[in-house]
Design an enzyme around this catalytic site. Structure first.
Site, PDB file in Angstrom:
ATOM      1  N   HIS A 130       0.815  -1.213   0.000  1.00  0.00           N
ATOM      2  CA  HIS A 130       0.000   0.000   0.000  1.00  0.00           C
ATOM      3  C   HIS A 130       0.844   1.256   0.000  1.00  0.00           C
ATOM      4  CE1 HIS A 130       0.483   1.723   4.062  1.00  0.00           C
ATOM      5  NE2 HIS A 130       0.800   0.473   4.395  1.00  0.00           N
ATOM      6  N   CYS A 131       0.209   2.351  -0.348  1.00  0.00           N
ATOM      7  CA  CYS A 131       0.764   3.687  -0.197  1.00  0.00           C
ATOM      8  C   CYS A 131      -0.395   4.558   0.273  1.00  0.00           C
ATOM      9  CB  CYS A 131       1.449   4.178  -1.473  1.00  0.00           C
ATOM     10  SG  CYS A 131       0.479   4.034  -2.988  1.00  0.00           S
ATOM     11  N   ILE A 132      -0.491   5.796  -0.148  1.00  0.00           N
ATOM     12  CA  ILE A 132      -1.595   6.635   0.317  1.00  0.00           C
ATOM     13  C   ILE A 132      -2.885   6.297  -0.425  1.00  0.00           C
ATOM     14  CG2 ILE A 132      -2.485   8.995   0.476  1.00  0.00           C
ATOM     15  CD1 ILE A 132       0.355   9.927   1.092  1.00  0.00           C
TER      16      ILE A 132
END
Length: 195
Positions: A130-132
């Site tokens: 994941h990231c933002i």
């Protein structure tokens, strides 16, 4: 469920235009953002956003055993999670302090991220990358994994990920994936010639 075998690609260098077509073609030439917190893009490999990374109840329900945070850090452009957060879930955590900017060199993290994902999958685990927003940093690492560990071309890997989630790695990351594609293609050709 989400697995896909690589297609036969010709030996020509991939271009940014080709990757842009893969990203935008399903939406009629537009770049779309995902309307889900996560999607399974390959068997037991999820790409998602910050909200799913913080939802411990949902992570447990999904059976996530490993988390790769591609936006690890404490400022507004990062997701401040760490191994302590996931102790009760017995989740293995890895953080990469990447910035979603064209000039950021994510390339040095491709191999270690792919190794982390592969080790998790080999142990019967389920991985969340994941990231933002789950569209650029995390998507790039998922594509690199498919290229390095599943022997896909950049176009096949991006097609597979894009077929399950609206993603859009930034142009700099796309160029780094094209570089990886060229290097892997050269390795394959050299291996064929020496056999």
């Amino acid at each position: 469920m989400a697995s896909g075998a690589p297609e036969n690609e010709d030996d020509t260098q991939c271009t940014l235009e080709e990757l842009d077509d893969i990203i935008t073609q399903p939406a009629g030439g537009m770049t779309m953002l995902p309307n889900t917190a996560y999607d399974e893009v390959y068997d037991n490999l999820l790409v998602g956003d910050e909200s799913i990374a913080r939802d411990l109840v949902q992570l447990r329900r999904l059976g996530v055993t490993h988390i790769l945070n591609a936006a690890h850090g404490v400022d507004i452009h990062h997701v401040n999670t760490n191994e302590d957060m996931y102790t009760k879930l017995k989740v293995t955590f890895k953080g990469i302090e990447a910035i979603d900017h064209m000039s950021f060199n994510l390339y040095p993290f491709f191999q270690e991220s792919a190794d982390f994902i592969q080790k998790a999958l080999d142990s019967g685990g389920k991985v969340l990358v994941h990231c933002i927003q789950g569209v650029s940093r995390s998507a790039t690492l998922a594509v690199a994994f498919l290229m390095l560990k599943c022997h896909m071309t950049v176009k096949d890997a991006l097609r597979l990920v894009r077929s399950h989630r609206e993603v859009c790695p930034n142009t700099g990351f796309q160029q780094q994936l094209i570089k990886l594609d060229s290097e892997l293609r050269l390795q394959r050709n050299n291996k064929i010639q020496t056999e």
